[in-house]
Design a protein around this motif. Structure first.
Motif, PDB file in Angstrom:
ATOM      1  N   GLU A 153      -2.261   5.488   8.875  1.00  0.00           N
ATOM      2  CA  GLU A 153      -2.180   4.857   7.537  1.00  0.00           C
ATOM      3  C   GLU A 153      -1.028   5.339   6.753  1.00  0.00           C
ATOM      4  OE1 GLU A 153      -7.704   6.101   6.629  1.00  0.00           O
ATOM      5  OE2 GLU A 153      -5.243   7.624   7.270  1.00  0.00           O
ATOM      6  N   PHE A 154      -0.239   6.751   7.823  1.00  0.00           N
ATOM      7  CA  PHE A 154       0.948   7.119   7.722  1.00  0.00           C
ATOM      8  C   PHE A 154       1.795   6.097   8.623  1.00  0.00           C
ATOM      9  CE2 PHE A 154       4.475   9.798   7.011  1.00  0.00           C
ATOM     10  CZ  PHE A 154       4.698   9.748   5.619  1.00  0.00           C
TER      11      PHE A 154
ATOM     12  N   THR B 221      -9.282  16.070   5.585  1.00  0.00           N
ATOM     13  CA  THR B 221      -9.898  15.037   5.177  1.00  0.00           C
ATOM     14  C   THR B 221      -8.286  13.974   6.172  1.00  0.00           C
ATOM     15  OG1 THR B 221      -8.845  13.537   3.029  1.00  0.00           O
ATOM     16  CG2 THR B 221     -11.294  14.205   3.742  1.00  0.00           C
ATOM     17  N   TYR B 222      -7.376  14.966   6.265  1.00  0.00           N
ATOM     18  CA  TYR B 222      -6.070  14.237   7.320  1.00  0.00           C
ATOM     19  C   TYR B 222      -6.207  14.582   8.025  1.00  0.00           C
ATOM     20  CZ  TYR B 222      -5.052  12.857   2.011  1.00  0.00           C
ATOM     21  OH  TYR B 222      -4.921  12.270   0.449  1.00  0.00           O
TER      22      TYR B 222
ATOM     23  N   GLY C 190      -2.515  10.707   6.701  1.00  0.00           N
ATOM     24  CA  GLY C 190      -3.392  10.635   7.540  1.00  0.00           C
ATOM     25  C   GLY C 190      -2.813   9.942   8.864  1.00  0.00           C
TER      26      GLY C 190
ATOM     27  N   ARG D 142       1.147  -1.144  -0.155  1.00  0.00           N
ATOM     28  CA  ARG D 142       0.238  -0.360  -0.036  1.00  0.00           C
ATOM     29  C   ARG D 142       0.498   1.175   0.033  1.00  0.00           C
ATOM     30  NH1 ARG D 142      -1.631   1.352   6.431  1.00  0.00           N
ATOM     31  NH2 ARG D 142       0.179   2.380   6.469  1.00  0.00           N
TER      32      ARG D 142
ATOM     33  N   TYR E 243       6.496   5.191   0.404  1.00  0.00           N
ATOM     34  CA  TYR E 243       6.437   6.524   1.073  1.00  0.00           C
ATOM     35  C   TYR E 243       6.450   7.503  -0.400  1.00  0.00           C
ATOM     36  CZ  TYR E 243       7.080   5.108   5.641  1.00  0.00           C
ATOM     37  OH  TYR E 243       6.437   4.882   6.991  1.00  0.00           O
TER      38      TYR E 243
ATOM     39  N   GLU F  66       1.463   4.576   1.554  1.00  0.00           N
ATOM     40  CA  GLU F  66       1.191   5.704   2.597  1.00  0.00           C
ATOM     41  C   GLU F  66       0.248   6.732   2.574  1.00  0.00           C
ATOM     42  OE1 GLU F  66       2.493   4.025   6.002  1.00  0.00           O
ATOM     43  OE2 GLU F  66       2.267   2.931   4.549  1.00  0.00           O
ATOM     44  N   ARG F  67      -1.000   7.138   2.976  1.00  0.00           N
ATOM     45  CA  ARG F  67      -0.885   8.352   2.762  1.00  0.00           C
ATOM     46  C   ARG F  67      -1.140   9.558   3.127  1.00  0.00           C
ATOM     47  NH1 ARG F  67      -6.445  10.092   4.973  1.00  0.00           N
ATOM     48  NH2 ARG F  67      -8.078  10.799   3.068  1.00  0.00           N
ATOM     49  N   SER F  68      -0.700  10.386   2.498  1.00  0.00           N
ATOM     50  CA  SER F  68      -0.353  12.191   2.657  1.00  0.00           C
ATOM     51  C   SER F  68      -0.614  12.474   1.060  1.00  0.00           C
ATOM     52  CB  SER F  68       1.148  11.914   2.392  1.00  0.00           C
ATOM     53  OG  SER F  68       1.918  11.330   1.667  1.00  0.00           O
ATOM     54  N   VAL F  69      -0.150  13.490   0.681  1.00  0.00           N
ATOM     55  CA  VAL F  69      -0.907  14.374  -0.207  1.00  0.00           C
ATOM     56  C   VAL F  69       0.083  15.815   0.005  1.00  0.00           C
ATOM     57  CG1 VAL F  69      -3.133  15.467   1.411  1.00  0.00           C
ATOM     58  CG2 VAL F  69      -2.995  15.700  -1.453  1.00  0.00           C
TER      59      VAL F  69
ATOM     60  N   THR G 217       3.446  11.522  -8.530  1.00  0.00           N
ATOM     61  CA  THR G 217       4.010  10.726  -7.670  1.00  0.00           C
ATOM     62  C   THR G 217       4.346   9.950  -8.095  1.00  0.00           C
ATOM     63  OG1 THR G 217       1.195  11.148  -6.242  1.00  0.00           O
ATOM     64  CG2 THR G 217       2.794   8.879  -5.734  1.00  0.00           C
TER      65      THR G 217
END
Length: 523
Positions: A362-363, A276-277, A358, A245, A373, A247-250, A382
């Protein structure tokens, strides 16, 4: 020990490799690089290189079996020779005595090559001073430093032969700046010089692209295009049995601003969050602002409490603000307010960046955790890197490479050198014939001033006429005795190095063998 080399006439036809200003998140655009065309394409040179005084700095072994890095002086006058040697030694020791290159130090030699310049310093405004290699900055901003005499440094390095594998141009400037490629360019900035150098040598030696956001070059062992198998660092994944997966980031904000601040009007920008983070991270760099009272940084009108790096003065530094709360959905404002009118004209905002993450599940931001990452390029596309902020290829002030980069550093350095320096024949006090393998001092053979905390070992096998002799296992020096039957023959020593910093070695870089024929038993 000190010696002087008078550079000989060199007719070098090789062209310089392309270069790019990627230091500290600085990316030179293609148009910027083309404006420095002499850096990229220049014809052959038939002029004699400058006379060089070569001084050893940090030595680990014979130059013919080491990776040799040479600091060349630019902008140091005759009266500043000792300053250059001090500056070069400082950077060499910072790289090898701290964590970054400490474990691989036995593979490296560092030298200083001095030639005087007629003027002191580094040029600005696109014009070089009267210096040996003609270093200059585009303007006055603390960013890229360029070389106006690329064939001179190329020929200077070539004149040293195998003594110069990686040329490093050291510019006599107390402020941040530099350039990647060949040669690597750095300055004598006490805080930034070594930081820039180790990052740039990561590019030059390991052959990797960036890990920071906002760039254009993402390649090598530390870059993955998709969050799917196969992953090149799968053998380093912390949870190798778990489904892959990202890792959840923006990244809602990223800009290289390069603007002078003034007290008349603050600099501000807006960005939007999806809300949402769970956490956020503000990154920014500034120069020319030495005191906390000189500047206020606000996020949504709230002072985040900026304080300068101790001792930074007017030099550039990167700063971080970690917010352990969610940003609300909608627009947000980031503002830089200059308070001190006396520093107008030098106070500069260099870059800004906002990241959101996240939840802790999530992160995973734990140091040492290896996963996928996200890294966001200049178009917010990305790619993926191995760790969060473990690697100095992402965070310039980090002290280490990540495990993936460090592993390839070992493999790259051992590509053209052997773990065996030599095999010599001699006689013991008892009159017995002996053989000794002189090894690169790693594993149990490390010198007292280079002990390391990582687990490592060296195993040694001796073979006579192709047959292993068990009694000599793991001995660097062996006593063959006196009889011709025991002594005379074709001997082979095989060495294998194991370190926890290398988990895969498909090309066998961490192994070596050397042959030696003993033709007579008598001493």
């Amino acid at each position: 020990m000190k010696f002087t080399l008078l550079a000989s006439l060199v007719g070098a036809l090789a062209s310089l490799s392309s270069v790019h200003a990627h230091l500290y998140g600085d990316l030179a655009s293609d148009s910027e690089l083309l404006s420095h065309a002499s850096l990229i394409v220049e014809g052959p040179s038939f002029a004699a290189p400058p006379s060089l005084e070569v001084v050893p700095l940090v030595l680990s072994g014979p130059p013919e079996n080491r990776v040799n890095l040479v600091f060349f002086a630019d902008g140091y006058t005759l009266a500043q020779r000792s300053k250059f040697l001090s500056d070069a030694l400082y950077q060499a020791q910072d790289m090898t005595l701290n964590q970054t290159f400490n474990t691989v130090r036995p593979l490296l030699n560092f030298y200083a090559a001095y030639t005087p310049s007629n003027q002191s310093g580094v040029g600005t405004g696109g014009r070089a001073l009267d210096t040996a290699f003609g270093l200059y900055r585009d303007g006055t901003e603390l960013r890229g430093v360029y070389c106006s005499k690329p064939t001179v440094i190329r020929d200077a390095c070539s004149s040293l032969g195998n003594l110069c594998n990686y040329p490093i141009l050291l510019g006599n400037s107390p402020f941040y700046g530099g350039l990647g490629g060949s040669p690597t360019i750095v300055t004598s900035s006490l805080l930034n010089g070594p930081i820039v150098l180790r990052h740039e040598l990561g590019h030059s030696i390991i052959k990797v692209g960036e890990e920071y956001n906002g760039g254009t070059s993402y390649f090598g062992v530390n870059a993955q295009r998709t969050a799917t198998s196969p992953v090149s660092w799968a053998h380093w994944l912390t949870n190798s049995s778990a489904p892959l997966r990202a890792e959840r980031s923006v990244m809602p904000l990223q800009s290289y601003v390069w603007t002078l601040l003034n007290t008349t009007k603050s600099w501000s920008t807006t960005f939007r969050s999806a809300g949402t983070y769970s956490r956020h991270h503000l990154k920014y760099s500034i120069s020319g602002v030495p005191n906390a009272a000189d500047l206020t940084v606000r996020l949504d009108g709230k002072d985040i409490g900026w304080v300068p790096e101790p001792g930074i003065g007017d030099d550039r530094w990167h700063y971080n603000f970690y917010g352990n709360s969610k940003l609300a959905a909608g627009a947000h404002t980031l503002e830089f307010v200059l308070r001190n009118p006396a520093i107008q004209g030098k106070a500069q905002l260099c870059n800004v960046e906002m990241l959101e993450f996240g939840s802790a599940s999530e992160f995973i931001s734990t140091p040492g955790h290896h996963a996928l990452y996200p890294t966001f390029d200049s178009s917010n596309r990305t790619t993926f890197r191995p760790t969060n902020e473990d690697c100095l290829m992402r965070v310039m002030t980090a002290p280490n490479f990540c495990s993936v980069c460090k592993e390839d550093l070992w493999r790259r350095l051992l590509t053209n050198i052997s773990l065996i320096d030599s095999v010599t024949e001699s006689c013991s006090s008892a009159g017995n014939k002996t053989l000794e393998a002189k090894l690169v001092p790693v594993g149990q053979f490390r010198l007292p001033d280079n002990q390391v905390s990582v687990a490592e070992s060296v195993t040694i096998r001796w073979l006579k006429n192709g047959v292993v002799v068990p009694k000599y296992a793991n001995a660097a020096k062996i006593d063959l005795g006196k009889g011709a039957g025991e002594v005379v023959g074709n001997w082979t020593v095989e060495v294998a190095f194991k370190t926890e910093e290398v988990r895969q070695d498909p090309s066998g870089r961490l192994a070596a063998k050397q042959f030696y024929a003993v033709n007579a038993a008598n001493c």
